[in-house]
Structures are given as structure tokens and as C-alpha cells.
Design a protein around this motif. Structure first.
Motif, PDB file in Angstrom:
ATOM      1  N   VAL A  84      70.051  29.361  34.893  1.00 15.66           N
ATOM      2  CA  VAL A  84      69.038  30.457  35.530  1.00 15.66           C
ATOM      3  C   VAL A  84      67.364  29.795  35.352  1.00 15.66           C
ATOM      4  CG1 VAL A  84      68.066  33.001  35.154  1.00 15.66           C
ATOM      5  CG2 VAL A  84      70.568  32.240  34.563  1.00 15.66           C
ATOM      6  N   GLU A  85      66.694  30.195  36.204  1.00 19.77           N
ATOM      7  CA  GLU A  85      65.040  29.819  35.887  1.00 19.77           C
ATOM      8  C   GLU A  85      64.320  30.918  36.265  1.00 19.77           C
ATOM      9  OE1 GLU A  85      61.693  26.318  37.023  1.00 19.77           O
ATOM     10  OE2 GLU A  85      64.204  25.696  37.262  1.00 19.77           O
ATOM     11  N   ILE A  86      63.580  31.509  35.541  1.00 17.54           N
ATOM     12  CA  ILE A  86      62.531  32.306  35.889  1.00 17.54           C
ATOM     13  C   ILE A  86      60.989  31.986  35.711  1.00 17.54           C
ATOM     14  CG2 ILE A  86      62.036  34.665  35.303  1.00 17.54           C
ATOM     15  CD1 ILE A  86      64.565  35.033  34.343  1.00 17.54           C
ATOM     16  N   ALA A  87      60.221  32.289  36.659  1.00 11.57           N
ATOM     17  CA  ALA A  87      58.675  32.134  36.650  1.00 11.57           C
ATOM     18  C   ALA A  87      58.162  33.387  36.951  1.00 11.57           C
ATOM     19  CB  ALA A  87      58.325  31.219  37.903  1.00 11.57           C
TER      20      ALA A  87
ATOM     21  N   LEU B 244      53.669  35.285  27.275  1.00 18.72           N
ATOM     22  CA  LEU B 244      52.667  36.281  27.790  1.00 18.72           C
ATOM     23  C   LEU B 244      51.849  36.717  26.605  1.00 18.72           C
ATOM     24  CD1 LEU B 244      55.069  38.586  30.111  1.00 18.72           C
ATOM     25  CD2 LEU B 244      53.104  37.140  30.835  1.00 18.72           C
ATOM     26  N   ALA B 245      52.508  37.079  25.570  1.00 15.39           N
ATOM     27  CA  ALA B 245      51.669  37.242  24.209  1.00 15.39           C
ATOM     28  C   ALA B 245      50.862  36.338  23.780  1.00 15.39           C
ATOM     29  CB  ALA B 245      52.667  37.572  23.009  1.00 15.39           C
ATOM     30  N   THR B 246      51.087  34.896  23.850  1.00 17.62           N
ATOM     31  CA  THR B 246      50.080  33.910  23.533  1.00 17.62           C
ATOM     32  C   THR B 246      49.001  34.170  24.824  1.00 17.62           C
ATOM     33  OG1 THR B 246      51.676  32.505  22.701  1.00 17.62           O
ATOM     34  CG2 THR B 246      49.819  31.353  23.592  1.00 17.62           C
ATOM     35  N   ALA B 247      49.213  34.249  25.815  1.00 21.31           N
ATOM     36  CA  ALA B 247      48.115  34.456  26.869  1.00 21.31           C
ATOM     37  C   ALA B 247      47.316  35.760  26.892  1.00 21.31           C
ATOM     38  CB  ALA B 247      48.884  34.629  28.253  1.00 21.31           C
ATOM     39  N   GLY B 248      48.042  36.761  26.030  1.00 21.19           N
ATOM     40  CA  GLY B 248      47.047  38.006  25.647  1.00 21.19           C
ATOM     41  C   GLY B 248      47.594  38.989  26.632  1.00 21.19           C
ATOM     42  N   THR B 249      48.674  39.146  26.957  1.00 21.83           N
ATOM     43  CA  THR B 249      49.459  40.287  27.768  1.00 21.83           C
ATOM     44  C   THR B 249      50.807  40.547  27.417  1.00 21.83           C
ATOM     45  OG1 THR B 249      49.349  41.426  30.100  1.00 21.83           O
ATOM     46  CG2 THR B 249      50.064  38.701  30.050  1.00 21.83           C
ATOM     47  N   ASP B 250      51.433  41.174  28.324  1.00 21.21           N
ATOM     48  CA  ASP B 250      52.706  41.731  27.928  1.00 21.21           C
ATOM     49  C   ASP B 250      53.726  41.667  29.145  1.00 21.21           C
ATOM     50  OD1 ASP B 250      52.948  44.470  28.696  1.00 21.21           O
ATOM     51  OD2 ASP B 250      51.849  44.664  26.704  1.00 21.21           O
ATOM     52  N   LYS B 251      55.008  42.102  28.997  1.00 22.33           N
ATOM     53  CA  LYS B 251      55.758  42.136  30.257  1.00 22.33           C
ATOM     54  C   LYS B 251      55.688  43.616  31.024  1.00 22.33           C
ATOM     55  CE  LYS B 251      59.722  44.114  27.379  1.00 22.33           C
ATOM     56  NZ  LYS B 251      60.955  43.535  26.797  1.00 22.33           N
TER      57      LYS B 251
ATOM     58  N   ALA C 278      52.173  27.659  30.837  1.00 18.25           N
ATOM     59  CA  ALA C 278      51.181  29.177  31.356  1.00 18.25           C
ATOM     60  C   ALA C 278      49.993  28.458  31.520  1.00 18.25           C
ATOM     61  CB  ALA C 278      51.243  30.043  30.281  1.00 18.25           C
ATOM     62  N   VAL C 279      49.124  29.144  32.556  1.00 18.80           N
ATOM     63  CA  VAL C 279      48.063  28.863  33.007  1.00 18.80           C
ATOM     64  C   VAL C 279      47.104  30.164  33.193  1.00 18.80           C
ATOM     65  CG1 VAL C 279      46.246  27.668  34.639  1.00 18.80           C
ATOM     66  CG2 VAL C 279      48.594  26.673  33.983  1.00 18.80           C
ATOM     67  N   VAL C 280      45.945  30.256  32.602  1.00 16.19           N
ATOM     68  CA  VAL C 280      45.406  31.682  32.716  1.00 16.19           C
ATOM     69  C   VAL C 280      44.090  31.307  33.531  1.00 16.19           C
ATOM     70  CG1 VAL C 280      43.994  33.661  31.475  1.00 16.19           C
ATOM     71  CG2 VAL C 280      46.316  32.444  30.381  1.00 16.19           C
ATOM     72  N   HIS C 281      44.178  32.299  34.518  1.00 14.68           N
ATOM     73  CA  HIS C 281      42.699  31.875  35.388  1.00 14.68           C
ATOM     74  C   HIS C 281      42.227  33.261  35.659  1.00 14.68           C
ATOM     75  CE1 HIS C 281      40.660  31.229  39.361  1.00 14.68           C
ATOM     76  NE2 HIS C 281      40.057  30.297  38.689  1.00 14.68           N
ATOM     77  N   GLY C 282      40.909  33.625  35.502  1.00 19.01           N
ATOM     78  CA  GLY C 282      40.578  34.888  35.550  1.00 19.01           C
ATOM     79  C   GLY C 282      41.484  36.142  34.884  1.00 19.01           C
ATOM     80  N   LYS C 283      41.958  36.887  35.293  1.00 16.93           N
ATOM     81  CA  LYS C 283      42.698  38.080  34.668  1.00 16.93           C
ATOM     82  C   LYS C 283      44.184  37.823  35.137  1.00 16.93           C
ATOM     83  CE  LYS C 283      39.690  40.904  32.594  1.00 16.93           C
ATOM     84  NZ  LYS C 283      39.915  41.478  31.393  1.00 16.93           N
ATOM     85  N   THR C 284      44.570  36.754  35.441  1.00 19.57           N
ATOM     86  CA  THR C 284      45.761  36.177  35.852  1.00 19.57           C
ATOM     87  C   THR C 284      46.531  35.203  35.160  1.00 19.57           C
ATOM     88  OG1 THR C 284      45.107  36.863  38.320  1.00 19.57           O
ATOM     89  CG2 THR C 284      47.212  35.878  37.914  1.00 19.57           C
ATOM     90  N   VAL C 285      47.812  35.444  34.775  1.00 22.69           N
ATOM     91  CA  VAL C 285      48.668  34.421  33.884  1.00 22.69           C
ATOM     92  C   VAL C 285      49.878  33.906  34.688  1.00 22.69           C
ATOM     93  CG1 VAL C 285      49.923  33.993  31.999  1.00 22.69           C
ATOM     94  CG2 VAL C 285      48.093  35.647  31.815  1.00 22.69           C
ATOM     95  N   TYR C 286      49.789  32.723  35.073  1.00 26.06           N
ATOM     96  CA  TYR C 286      51.029  31.921  35.709  1.00 26.06           C
ATOM     97  C   TYR C 286      51.711  31.377  35.073  1.00 26.06           C
ATOM     98  CZ  TYR C 286      47.502  32.902  39.441  1.00 26.06           C
ATOM     99  OH  TYR C 286      46.611  33.443  40.296  1.00 26.06           O
ATOM    100  N   LEU C 287      53.149  31.765  34.825  1.00 25.79           N
ATOM    101  CA  LEU C 287      54.186  30.982  33.988  1.00 25.79           C
ATOM    102  C   LEU C 287      54.998  30.250  34.803  1.00 25.79           C
ATOM    103  CD1 LEU C 287      53.367  33.331  31.981  1.00 25.79           C
ATOM    104  CD2 LEU C 287      55.786  33.498  31.476  1.00 25.79           C
TER     105      LEU C 287
ATOM    106  N   ILE D 290      48.396  26.705  28.393  1.00 25.07           N
ATOM    107  CA  ILE D 290      49.143  27.070  27.083  1.00 25.07           C
ATOM    108  C   ILE D 290      50.308  26.148  27.221  1.00 25.07           C
ATOM    109  CG2 ILE D 290      50.527  28.958  26.186  1.00 25.07           C
ATOM    110  CD1 ILE D 290      48.718  30.873  27.591  1.00 25.07           C
ATOM    111  N   ASP D 291      50.657  25.480  25.998  1.00 29.98           N
ATOM    112  CA  ASP D 291      51.774  24.731  25.884  1.00 29.98           C
ATOM    113  C   ASP D 291      51.595  23.580  26.870  1.00 29.98           C
ATOM    114  OD1 ASP D 291      52.577  26.248  23.628  1.00 29.98           O
ATOM    115  OD2 ASP D 291      54.363  26.939  24.970  1.00 29.98           O
TER     116      ASP D 291
END
Length: 117
Positions: free
Chosen positions: A107-110, A51-58, A15-24, A6-7
């Protein structure tokens, strides 16, 4: 198992989606002139969008890593985090002081999140 990016940029994907996991990727503020609270709010908004683009949320964040340019701003960052993070669904988290990529970034957050079943 497929990989969805993503992006996608020339150096990294946001973001990268692999299986059922999203890595930002580590998120930084779009407007680095803001103070720590302002930068944190911007970053949390970006995380919500990715997260919304990946199909999930916080509520499904598993882990968060936070880097602060100055650990003395820990309470200021936490003030924004605490308003944003869903109580009862708080992720595992680490916060450290680090020299960030440019001095204007405070600040940086992953995050790593799960997709719904």
C-alpha cells in the motif's frame, strides 16, 4: 508565499506546506512485513503525524491517492481506511492497482490537506 518542508531527505520531503495547503509524499509502511491491513494502519498513523506537524489534521484532507500492489486487497485496505477517516469529512479519493517501488510494499497513500484558516 513561503514554502516549508517537513522531514526533508536527500531525494524528497515527506510533506511540503505552501500557502494554506499541505502536500504529503506517498507514505509506505515502516514495517513492510505486515499484511495490507497492518501496512494501511501504519501509513494512516504516519499521515496523522505529518499532518499534525504541518498544523492540520485528517478532517482537513482534500484529496487522497491510494496505490495497492494487488487490487484484490481493496476491501482489506478499506476496512482500515473506514475506521480512520472522519465521517462527514471524507476527502476526494482515487485507488488504483500499481507496481510499487519494492515487492514487500502493498500500500502507498499520498494526501493533500488544507491548513486551518
Amino acid at each position: 508565499m513561503s514554502v516549508r518542508r517537513i522531514d526533508v531527505g536527500p531525494r524528497m520531503s515527506q510533506a511540503v506546506v505552501h500557502g494554506k495547503t499541505v502536500y504529503l509524499a506517498g507514505q509506505i509502511a515502516a514495517d513492510p512485513a505486515a499484511d495490507v491491513a497492518g501496512q494501511t494502519r501504519q501509513i494512516l498513523g504516519q499521515i496523522d503525524r505529518l499532518l499534525a506537524t504541518a498544523g492540520t489534521d485528517k478532517t482537513r484532507i482534500l484529496s487522497a491517492s491510494i496505490w495497492l500492489a494487488d487490487i484484490a486487497t481493496f476491501a482489506e485496505m478499506n476496512g482500515e481506511w473506514d475506521k480512520w477517516v472522519p465521517q462527514g469529512n471524507t476527502p476526494a479519493r482515487a485507488t488504483v492497482e500499481a507496481k510499487l517501488a519494492a515487492p514487500q510494499y502493498k500500500v502507498e497513500i499520498a494526501c493533500i490537506a488544507a491548513l486551518p484558516d
